[in-house]
Scaffold this active site. Sequence first.
Site, mmCIF file in Angstrom:
data_model
loop_
_atom_site.group_PDB
_atom_site.id
_atom_site.type_symbol
_atom_site.label_atom_id
_atom_site.label_comp_id
_atom_site.label_asym_id
_atom_site.label_seq_id
_atom_site.Cartn_x
_atom_site.Cartn_y
_atom_site.Cartn_z
ATOM 1 C CG ASP A 135 5.970 -10.556 -9.499
ATOM 2 O OD1 ASP A 135 6.964 -11.291 -9.546
ATOM 3 O OD2 ASP A 135 5.398 -10.248 -8.435
ATOM 4 C CG HIS B 257 5.889 -2.790 -4.483
ATOM 5 N ND1 HIS B 257 6.397 -2.445 -3.265
ATOM 6 C CD2 HIS B 257 6.352 -4.028 -4.770
ATOM 7 C CE1 HIS B 257 7.146 -3.429 -2.832
ATOM 8 N NE2 HIS B 257 7.139 -4.410 -3.713
HETATM 9 N N1 CMC Z 1 -4.623 -2.833 -10.340
HETATM 10 C C1 CMC Z 1 -5.601 -1.951 -10.089
HETATM 11 N N2 CMC Z 1 -5.716 -1.211 -8.986
HETATM 12 C C2 CMC Z 1 -4.747 -1.358 -8.058
HETATM 13 C C3 CMC Z 1 -3.674 -2.247 -8.242
HETATM 14 C C4 CMC Z 1 -3.632 -3.001 -9.436
HETATM 15 N N3 CMC Z 1 -2.628 -3.867 -9.658
HETATM 16 N N4 CMC Z 1 -2.854 -2.185 -7.178
HETATM 17 C C5 CMC Z 1 -3.408 -1.294 -6.332
HETATM 18 N N5 CMC Z 1 -4.537 -0.783 -6.876
HETATM 19 C C6 CMC Z 1 -5.394 0.263 -6.296
HETATM 20 C C7 CMC Z 1 -6.151 -0.244 -5.088
HETATM 21 O O1 CMC Z 1 -7.403 -0.763 -5.485
HETATM 22 C C8 CMC Z 1 -6.288 1.004 -4.243
HETATM 23 O O2 CMC Z 1 -7.267 1.841 -4.823
HETATM 24 P P1 CMC Z 1 -8.211 2.762 -3.854
HETATM 25 O O3 CMC Z 1 -7.261 3.589 -3.031
HETATM 26 O O4 CMC Z 1 -9.055 3.549 -4.781
HETATM 27 O O5 CMC Z 1 -9.002 1.788 -3.038
HETATM 28 C C9 CMC Z 1 -4.948 1.700 -4.476
HETATM 29 O O6 CMC Z 1 -4.515 1.270 -5.776
HETATM 30 C C10 CMC Z 1 -3.882 1.377 -3.425
HETATM 31 O O7 CMC Z 1 -3.674 -0.021 -3.436
HETATM 32 P P2 CMC Z 1 -3.696 -0.981 -2.177
HETATM 33 O O8 CMC Z 1 -4.435 -2.234 -2.506
HETATM 34 O O9 CMC Z 1 -4.086 -0.244 -0.944
HETATM 35 O O10 CMC Z 1 -2.144 -1.285 -2.100
HETATM 36 P P3 CMC Z 1 -1.427 -2.379 -1.187
HETATM 37 O O11 CMC Z 1 -0.150 -1.749 -0.787
HETATM 38 O O12 CMC Z 1 -2.316 -2.888 -0.110
HETATM 39 O O13 CMC Z 1 -1.168 -3.609 -2.185
HETATM 40 C C11 CMC Z 1 -0.234 -4.884 -3.944
HETATM 41 C C12 CMC Z 1 -0.005 -3.754 -2.928
HETATM 42 C C13 CMC Z 1 1.095 -5.213 -4.609
HETATM 43 C C14 CMC Z 1 -0.727 -6.133 -3.228
HETATM 44 C C15 CMC Z 1 -1.253 -4.412 -4.997
HETATM 45 O O14 CMC Z 1 -0.755 -3.290 -5.711
HETATM 46 C C16 CMC Z 1 -1.655 -5.512 -5.964
HETATM 47 O O15 CMC Z 1 -2.537 -6.310 -5.646
HETATM 48 N N6 CMC Z 1 -0.996 -5.603 -7.169
HETATM 49 C C17 CMC Z 1 -1.248 -6.679 -8.091
HETATM 50 C C18 CMC Z 1 -0.530 -7.934 -7.650
HETATM 51 C C19 CMC Z 1 0.967 -7.843 -7.863
HETATM 52 O O16 CMC Z 1 1.435 -7.476 -8.929
HETATM 53 N N7 CMC Z 1 1.740 -8.254 -6.853
HETATM 54 C C20 CMC Z 1 3.207 -8.292 -6.915
HETATM 55 C C21 CMC Z 1 3.837 -7.303 -5.988
HETATM 56 S S1 CMC Z 1 5.597 -7.055 -6.330
HETATM 57 C C22 CMC Z 1 6.384 -8.581 -6.062
HETATM 58 C C23 CMC Z 1 6.444 -8.972 -4.646
HETATM 59 O O17 CMC Z 1 7.366 -8.503 -3.940
HETATM 60 O O18 CMC Z 1 5.590 -9.724 -4.203
#
Ligand code: CMC
Length: 391
Positions: A326, A269
């Site tokens: 989720d 998140h």
């Molecule tokens: N699985 C594997 N790696 C992950 C995941 C995941 N679910 N989420 C983040 N990471 C890694 C990401 O690759 C990055 O690694 P590095 O720093 O080595 O490049 C690190 O963790 C930080 O993540 P980020 O992508 O910079 O984080 P963000 O804040 O841009 O994205 C997110 C947040 C929710 C989009 C992301 O965690 C994600 O895609 N999660 C899976 C989809 C999901 O469950 N979404 C629902 C969110 S909660 C409900 C809502 O309010 O929508």
Amino acid sequence: TGNVTYDMGFANTASCQSAITYIDGEKGVLRYRGYPIEQLADKSTFLETAYLVIYGELPRPAELADFEERIKRKTIIDEGMRKFFETFPRGSHPMPVLAAGVQALGTFSTTSIGDDPQSIEKATERLIAKMPTLAAYGYKNSRGEPFLYPDNALSYVQNFERMSFGYPTEPYHFEPEITRALDVLLILHADHEQNCSSSTVRLVGSSGANIYASISAGINALSGPLHGGANQAVLEMLEAIKASGISVKEYVQQVKDRNAGIKLMGFGHRIYKNYDPRAAIIKQHADRVLALKSGRRDLLDIAQELEQAALADDYFTERKLYPNVDFYSGLIYEAMGFPKEMFTVLFAIGRLPGWIAQWREQRADPNSRIGRPRQVYTGVPERDYVPMDDR
Ligand code: CMC
């Protein structure tokens, strides 16, 4: 580009001031109007929470009774709108149908949808009242089943259950535990400050666009798998793990290897760097509902194993990736009888009070101005037009 700050994904930019929702992502704290989510999930109802989120205070008994009555009187939709659903092909995903339905609702308003307090109040009540009707009709239409008129003797949540699963020719049997679990899930989704869909509602609204147009845009933003669409994606991930026969450990390894481009859906998140407090509440309900209904116990077992494996793994702990809202919600929806395609629609019904509150807060803010981010230009510098024959 002058003094422009580059902030991809607005990770460090506050776009507004807001008095609706407080989150402390480090500690895993979520409050609506100051009230902890745990207390609301335990003691409130969705309509009461909607009132709180939108108007800022818990309603007194007479205020709540009046609000519920005004909502009930608006649950039915124009007969012309019933036909609108029939134009979508059988099997249409109910999420785009819901977005289109909310957009169309603006055109079916008999009074002005202007900016005066009365019009905003009426639109607020229409949206809350009709959203479950629109959601259920999108679902019924996708299955080719008859639509049911709302039954205003029922509660908000019961009405939605019956319109989704009932048949006009049969009485509907409610299970109080299921109705309450759905009520709690809606409460947990009611607002979440400046998430992608709420920011979208504000951005669209900032141009002066009306509340129906703004919220329809929010529903589309919610549909993506990185946002609300994650609840459907989680169930698909669990099914894929089950079908492929690979172990949970192997799946976690694939996520960590990153070459397959897969994420652990329902994990991570932008704001929470701790267990999502909503996920903790949903997890308890998942156990209870799946004990009651013949849900996918096998998938719940895989989910619990996945959670344990991830929480014990450096990749996830270093990045502070925990289950989000989720991760378990889809398993409950599935046990209740909803197909995967409805999961994000349920999220939308829950998030509606938040979108409305955010839209209203922005409209009432005398300092509000049109949302217009800057960019860092990376294209080619000036060059002269080349005539067709010289290319
Ligand atoms: N699985 C594997 N790696 C992950 C995941 C995941 N679910 N989420 C983040 N990471 C890694 C990401 O690759 C990055 O690694 P590095 O720093 O080595 O490049 C690190 O963790 C930080 O993540 P980020 O992508 O910079 O984080 P963000 O804040 O841009 O994205 C997110 C947040 C929710 C989009 C992301 O965690 C994600 O895609 N999660 C899976 C989809 C999901 O469950 N979404 C629902 C969110 S909660 C409900 C809502 O309010 O929508």
